[in-house]
Write an enzyme that holds these catalytic residues in place. Sequence first.
Site, short mmCIF file in Angstrom:
data_model
loop_
_atom_site.label_atom_id
_atom_site.label_comp_id
_atom_site.label_asym_id
_atom_site.label_seq_id
_atom_site.Cartn_x
_atom_site.Cartn_y
_atom_site.Cartn_z
N GLY A 194 38.82 58.98 -10.90
CA GLY A 194 39.55 60.10 -10.30
C GLY A 194 40.84 60.39 -11.04
O GLY A 194 41.18 61.55 -11.31
N ASP B 90 36.28 47.82 -9.58
CA ASP B 90 34.85 47.83 -9.26
C ASP B 90 33.96 47.84 -10.50
O ASP B 90 32.74 47.70 -10.40
CB ASP B 90 34.49 49.05 -8.41
CG ASP B 90 35.05 48.97 -7.01
OD1 ASP B 90 35.55 47.89 -6.63
OD2 ASP B 90 35.02 49.99 -6.29
N ARG C 223 32.71 50.01 -3.74
CA ARG C 223 32.40 51.17 -2.90
C ARG C 223 30.99 51.69 -3.17
O ARG C 223 30.21 51.87 -2.25
CB ARG C 223 33.41 52.29 -3.15
CG ARG C 223 34.84 51.97 -2.75
CD ARG C 223 35.74 53.16 -3.03
NE ARG C 223 35.23 54.35 -2.38
CZ ARG C 223 35.44 54.66 -1.09
NH1 ARG C 223 36.17 53.86 -0.35
NH2 ARG C 223 34.93 55.76 -0.58
N GLU D 212 31.70 46.18 -0.17
CA GLU D 212 32.19 47.04 0.91
C GLU D 212 31.34 48.29 1.13
O GLU D 212 31.30 48.83 2.23
CB GLU D 212 33.64 47.45 0.64
CG GLU D 212 33.81 48.25 -0.64
CD GLU D 212 35.26 48.60 -0.92
OE1 GLU D 212 35.97 49.00 0.02
OE2 GLU D 212 35.69 48.45 -2.08
N TYR E 281 42.63 42.24 -0.91
CA TYR E 281 43.98 42.52 -1.38
C TYR E 281 44.56 41.34 -2.16
O TYR E 281 45.38 41.53 -3.06
CB TYR E 281 44.88 42.91 -0.20
CG TYR E 281 44.48 44.26 0.35
CD1 TYR E 281 44.76 45.43 -0.36
CD2 TYR E 281 43.80 44.38 1.55
CE1 TYR E 281 44.37 46.67 0.11
CE2 TYR E 281 43.41 45.61 2.04
CZ TYR E 281 43.70 46.76 1.32
OH TYR E 281 43.30 47.99 1.78
#
Length: 455
Positions: free
Chosen positions: A182, A211, A256, A310, A362
């Site tokens: 992005g 990722d 994701r 996730e 995290y």
Amino acid sequence: MAEKYDFTIDQLGECKVPSPIELSKQHGDFRANYVKDSSYVRNFVNVFEDNYRDNNLDPSNLLQKAGPREFIYFNPAHVTAGICTCGGLCPGLNDVIRAVVRCLYYRYGVKRIKGFRFGFKGFFPEQGLNTMDLTPDLVDEIHKIGGSFLGTTRGGGNRVNDIVDAIESLSVNMLFIIGGDGTQRGALDVANEVERRGLKVAVVGIPKTVDNDLALIDRSFGFETAVQKAKEAVTAIHMEAHSQINGIGLVKLMGRESGFIATATALASHETNFCLIPEVPFDMDGPNGFLSYLEQRIKRSKHAVIVVAEGAGQEHLQSTNEKDASGNKKLADIGLYLKDKINEYFSKKGIHINLKYVDPSYQVRSAVTTANDSIYCERLGNNAVHAAMAGKTKCVVGLVHDKYVYIPITEVTRKRNTVDPEGAFWRDALDATGQPILMVNNLSSINDRMAAPKK
């Protein structure tokens, strides 16, 4: 038929300035060499039965090698460089910042280096975030800590005119943007607006996504560190599970749309019994569902360890229909869902279990890099500087077939990299976990379920 790309790198103009880096143009003199624009790396290296005679020596297959050029576009004395980090945290951000600053300062003699704070928001006047003047003394120790020395945030990349206004007002003529797909799309929009205004500004991306989901490159920086830290979490949860009566350890990791961290962690840990990733659907219930296989494992071995990405199993969850500041769809929590479903299932069966759930995301994101990742970040940062000094723009630097190359942003962001359920990486993970190849009751319904809108 191999997919077609165009790896042509945009160039601001002819390189006429002799490089201040005194390297060699010949071999055998024990001096490091310059890299020529005519040096390439093939993208397609696999040989298939239907195209093994095709040399693929055209721009669709050849990636320009990264490295210092003999002649550069910018006069270092006239350069003002900018650096920003965008998106979520990832191991290695500080290593990259440090490498870029030191290469600019020491190798090229660039003394004006500005750090934009908190991502793209650092370009906006109303935020009140002054730029930082970066020097080697300031950044020399930052690789020893996690996070981002410059700060980071999501969003803001759509305010292209404001970003270019800031670039123009500060006389920045090369900008290094560190971020994921992005962010790099935003970088391309910025570069296009720079070009539209007739400005000579090199925009070079350094791809960051924990990722590991950017296409074409071997791996993104921080990925190896993430797997190392995730492995440590699995080791701990395995000890918990192994020490309890019918102990079950559940670890949720990042991923994701791509299950690379979960898959690599399963391979690295040697203690994972089930690995659930977005690319491979699974049923919860039924004789061939995940819960049935988990019960069989508990009865047989008295403990189990589950690693879940996730983004896995989202077809079982209620969609939030929300997006974060980066435009990513907010995911429902598969970790808590599995925790509740597992407890409910075994309670109804009257089987005592002791389930421990850990989400180390995290901690993983903020970790200091492993040695190999730190090396990778250093070399990415250096090669990004070489690209910008040579006037290359609208590109990212990355590793392809273990060679550092420049890739157009348009190509590296065309699609996301995912684990191939039919490929060797996932096949080896299945060997490591011992889980069934598929945990579904109706094979013919898989494609329909994965394509259907989420609940």
